[in-house]
Structure formats: C-alpha cells, structure tokens
Design a protein around this motif. Structure first.
Motif, mmCIF file in Angstrom:
data_model
loop_
_atom_site.group_PDB
_atom_site.id
_atom_site.type_symbol
_atom_site.label_atom_id
_atom_site.label_comp_id
_atom_site.label_asym_id
_atom_site.label_seq_id
_atom_site.Cartn_x
_atom_site.Cartn_y
_atom_site.Cartn_z
ATOM 1 N N UNK A 36 -0.252 50.673 24.834
ATOM 2 C CA UNK A 36 -1.238 51.758 24.775
ATOM 3 C C UNK A 36 -1.169 52.658 26.002
ATOM 4 N N UNK A 37 -0.479 52.217 27.017
ATOM 5 C CA UNK A 37 -0.271 53.082 28.178
ATOM 6 C C UNK A 37 0.805 54.128 27.910
ATOM 7 N N UNK A 38 1.586 53.950 26.831
ATOM 8 C CA UNK A 38 2.677 54.872 26.524
ATOM 9 C C UNK A 38 2.256 56.034 25.636
ATOM 10 N N UNK A 39 1.025 56.006 25.103
ATOM 11 C CA UNK A 39 0.585 57.085 24.213
ATOM 12 C C UNK A 39 -0.377 58.004 24.952
ATOM 13 N N UNK A 40 -0.403 59.256 24.514
ATOM 14 C CA UNK A 40 -1.252 60.264 25.136
ATOM 15 C C UNK A 40 -2.489 60.471 24.272
ATOM 16 N N UNK A 41 -3.635 60.324 24.915
ATOM 17 C CA UNK A 41 -4.913 60.502 24.227
ATOM 18 C C UNK A 41 -5.654 61.643 24.897
#
Length: 525
Positions: free
Chosen positions: A519-524
């Motif tokens: 989840x650290x690899x996706x941009x929110x």
C-alpha cells in the motif's frame, strides 16, 4: 571417581510386595527404569539394523511380554559399570549398562543361588499381591573410552536418511513458495500498482483488483486489539527463546551430558525476553489506537505465562495424586513465581516504557471514517479452512523432527540432533511467512480488510497438526491409564499452544510488513 575393587561382582537382595494389576498394566504400556550413575543413564545395548550400528539406549524396560502374552516383572539387575583408568589412583565411569532379568525365587531355599539364570520367570497371582525378591549385581569393567567422549555411545542419530530427505523435500517446497511469492510481487502487484496509479479512482477500471479498493480500511484497528497485541508480543518472546536456545544447542553449548541445562537455559531466556514481549505488545497496542497502556502493561506478562503456569499446576496435581517422583515440589513452584515477579515484571515495565517513547511507525494510506462493507467470502478464505490449509506446509517441515522430539520426551530417547532441528525450524519460519503473505494477499483481493486476526490464525495453523500428530504417536492402550492420558494430552496442548503463538506471531509480522509495503506503492489523493 572410583576406587579399584578386588571383587568383580557384588550381589544384594530385598523383598517387596507387588500389585499384579498395576505392574501388568505398566509393563504392557512400555514403562522403563531411568537410573543415573555418575551422571550417565543406566542403558541397554541396542542394535539398529538399518545402519548396522550398536549403541547404548537410555533406560531399560521394567518387564517383558512372553510368547503367551504374559507379563513378567524384571527383578534382577546386572549392573555393568565401565571405567577408564586415568592413572594409578583415579578411575572414572565412562559407561553404565543394565541387563534386567525376571527370576522367580519363590521356591528357592535358604543358602541356594539367588541369581541363577536357570530359574523360572516371575508370574503374578491374579487373586493377591505377589511377593517378589529384587536383587542386583555390580560388575566393574575397564574400558579404553576416555571420560571426555563417554557420551558418544549414548548419542545416536535415528534414521538420518529420513531427516535428510525431509530437509531436501521441504527446502524445495520453500523454494517453490518463494518463486510463487516473487511472481506475485514482481508481476501481479507491479502491474496492479502501475494501473492503479495511472487511472482515476472514479473510473470503472479501478475495480479490477480488489486489494486496492480496501486501502481506506486496511489499517483500521482490529477488534479486541488488546488481546491481539498481547498474543503477538508473547509469540515474539517464544520465537526468540526458541531461536536462541536452538542456536546455542547447535554449537554444542547445551549438551545432553549436562542434565537440565537446556530446560533451565530456555526458562531463563523466556524470562529475559519479557522485555521484548512487553515492547512489541505495547507498541502494537499504540499502533492499533489503544489508550489504556497501563492495562496492557499489566496483562502482557500475566496472560500467556499465567495460562501456561496454570496448566502446569493442574497437571502437577495429577502427578501428586499418583505419588509420582516427577511431581514438582511446592517450594519449586513458589520459587518459579518469585523469580518471575522479581525479574520478569521489571523487565516488562522497561519494555513498555521503551515502547511508549519510540516514535510510531507511519501508515502509507489514510483510514476512512466509515468502515467499508465486506462482501461474502468464499469458504476457503474463512479462518478455519485457511488454518487447516496453510498449516500443512509449515508442519511438514518439522514433522520428522517432532517425532524424534516426542520420542525423547516420552519414549526414553536422548535427543541431540540440533543441527537438523535448527534447519527445520528455519524452514518452518520461512514457510509460515510465505504462506501467510500469499493467503493475506488472496484475502485482500476478496476485499476483506480484516487481516490482522486472520494472519495470526493462518500462521498458527501449524499447531493444529502438531497436536493431532502427538495424538497419533501413541494409542490409548499404551498410555497406561487415565492419569497418563491426561498428562500426555495436557502437555501436548501446552506444546501446541506454544507453537501457535510462535508461528502466529511470525505470520502476523510477515503479513504486516507485506501489507504496509504494497500500500506504500500506490498513490492516494
């Protein structure tokens, strides 16, 4: 040390009344005598046909069963003490063997030979107690074995080929699982992350992979976060205790020749690592959003150790009830409690203080205020099926060693194959981590963000098979009565609980690192 004797054999006798029913049951159950002479166990000569090796097997049976299925009590013991002559004045014991025989002296008259091999075997009366004369003879034999190598005859590797096959097979399984996980991380996740970062969350294409949809709930605090943090902290404590103990034994620092050294060292390590248990428990409890840190500080060094100690006390009452010499004295139990509160509690307080001062780890995504609804889950992604499915692989890596460990605990064998045990332990930890990561990934893909407890159960699924394996090692007829059955099942439950906490903590920590990384690899936005 021994003084040289001019006589080659000594013989002494004593009478005793024997309960036929009690002795018959114990002979058929395979009970053994365990004598110690100068720190060496009284042994018997054992020949293993597979390896064509002869060695000393620890202990000797209390009786034998003849071809007519009759039980005969051994009442004459030929004790052969092997000694090494260091110089003209010092003699050291380097071996002890005992030949047990059943000799009926009921018809022997006074002055006749009591230890003759021509006598009939002891036969019990069905209606009354049988009066049996117990005798022993002692012989001293000089040996070329040096005192430093006297344990070599006792330490024997049973079925080494089977253990090598087990290591090779499950090393391949770990390699295959590693390749599968690498495939997931390098291809599936990479493609999902690229697509997810390129599209708008409002587009329909964002619904292709379920694990991305729960980003706003994946770090939501779990239910019963206090209990979960305590169990994980205790599991880490047990894991470190086992790892350090096996490592020390691997390098020969904990030898079977020093009786009780392994158990004493393990207990001390368990106390020392209380600081780690409280640190992990307190830190996780803060991470989960808990605010009652004082209660966490109190419960962490009490819940799991208190439960295990309560089970040991209950089982100890059964030993006291049957007047067993293996029962723990009240003074020893009080000493253990005092040691625990004097050393473990202060260390737990230090660990909790360190956890409270350490900066909290960041989460890569924000948690939504309203929980997302979890869709219906397939049957194979529920907790119990996942435990049964995922527990097979870690258990397979230690199944062979568990057999030898249980044989050492219950069936009178000396266990010293710590090299095999170390590599099997490492394989179990790696397999547990890989299985936990793979199953938690599947759970997140099914849009189920409640992974915290599930990862603990997935990792601890190995304990189910450990318990079932212990039950299959022996049948009810060989346990020798209700008390033996209760003790065997009770200690098997304790071992299974310890395995559950150890592997469960490994499963949770592996899953936590995995979830945080993806989840650290996706941009929110």
């Amino acid at each position: 040390m021994l003084e040289e004797k001019s006589c080659s054999q000594l013989c002494t006798s004593i009478y005793s009344k024997v309960d036929a029913v009690f002795v018959n049951r114990n002979i058929r159950a395979g009970y053994s005598h365990n004598w110690l002479i100068d720190g060496l166990p009284g042994a018997k000569h054992v020949y293993e046909a597979r390896t064509n090796e002869e060695f000393y097997g620890s202990g000797f049976r209390i009786g034998e069963i003849d071809d007519q299925n009759l039980a005969h009590l051994s009442n004459h013991f030929e004790i052969i003490i092997e000694y090494h002559k260091r110089d003209t004045e010092i003699f050291r014991v380097v071996g002890v063997t005992v030949n047990a025989k059943s000799l009926d002296r009921s018809d022997v008259k006074e002055g006749e030979e009591l230890c003759s091999n021509d006598l009939k075997k002891v036969v019990f009366s069905k209606n009354e107690d049988t009066k049996v004369m117990f005798t022993y003879s002692v012989s001293f034999i000089e040996s070329d074995v040096a005192w430093a190598t006297r344990w070599d005859k006792y330490l024997h590797v049973y079925d080494p080929k089977i253990q090598w096959y087990s290591l090779v097979n499950f090393s391949l399984i770990v390699l295959i699982l590693g390749i599968i996980i690498a495939h997931i991380l390098m291809r599936t996740l990479k493609n999902d992350i690229v697509k997810y970062n390129e599209v708008n969350l409002d587009d329909d294409i964002s619904d292709e992979s379920g694990w991305k949809l729960v980003h706003g709930d994946v770090f939501r605090p779990p239910k019963h976060k206090m209990l979960l943090s305590i169990l994980i902290g205790s599991g880490v404590q047990i894991f470190l205790m086992a790892l350090v103990s096996i490592t020390f034994a691997l390098f020969g620092l904990l030898s079977p020749s020093n009786r009780g050294s392994l158990s004493t060292f393990t207990f001390l390590l368990y106390i020392v690592f209380s600081i780690v248990s409280s640190f992990v428990s307190g830190y996780l409890y803060r991470f989960f959003g808990g605010d009652n840190w004082k209660l966490n500080l109190i419960l962490t060094p009490i819940v799991v150790p208190g439960t295990l100690f309560a089970i040991f006390i209950l089982l100890n009452f059964f030993l006291i009830y049957v007047n067993s010499s293996g029962a723990i004295p009240v003074g020893t139990m009080l000493a253990i409690i005092v040691i625990w509160f004097v050393i473990s509690i202060p260390l737990s307080i230090i660990g909790a203080i360190l956890a409270s001062k350490r900066p909290m780890i960041s989460v890569p995504v924000r948690t939504n205020q309203i929980p997302r609804q979890i869709p219906p889950q397939p049957w194979y992604l529920r907790s119990l099926p996942l435990m049964l499915i995922s527990g097979i692989f870690p258990f397979g890596s230690i199944a062979v060693e568990m057999y030898f460990i249980y044989s050492s605990l219950w069936f009178n064998r000396i266990y010293y194959m710590f090299g095999f045990l170390f590599f099997c332990f490492v394989l179990m930890i790696l397999t547990t981590s890989l299985i936990a990561v793979m199953t938690i990934y599947s759970t997140l893909c099914a849009e189920n963000y409640q992974w915290q407890w599930k990862s603990l159960f997935i990792g601890g699924g190995c304990a189910i098979y450990v318990f079932l394996h212990s039950l299959m090692l022996t049948g009810g007829e060989s346990l020798g009565g209700l008390t033996s059955m209760v003790l065997y099942v009770g200690y098997s439950i304790v071992i299974s609980l310890i395995v559950f906490l150890c592997t469960g903590a490994v499963g949770f920590i592996s899953s936590f690192i995995f979830v945080r990384q993806i989840y650290a690899q996706i941009k929110i936005d």
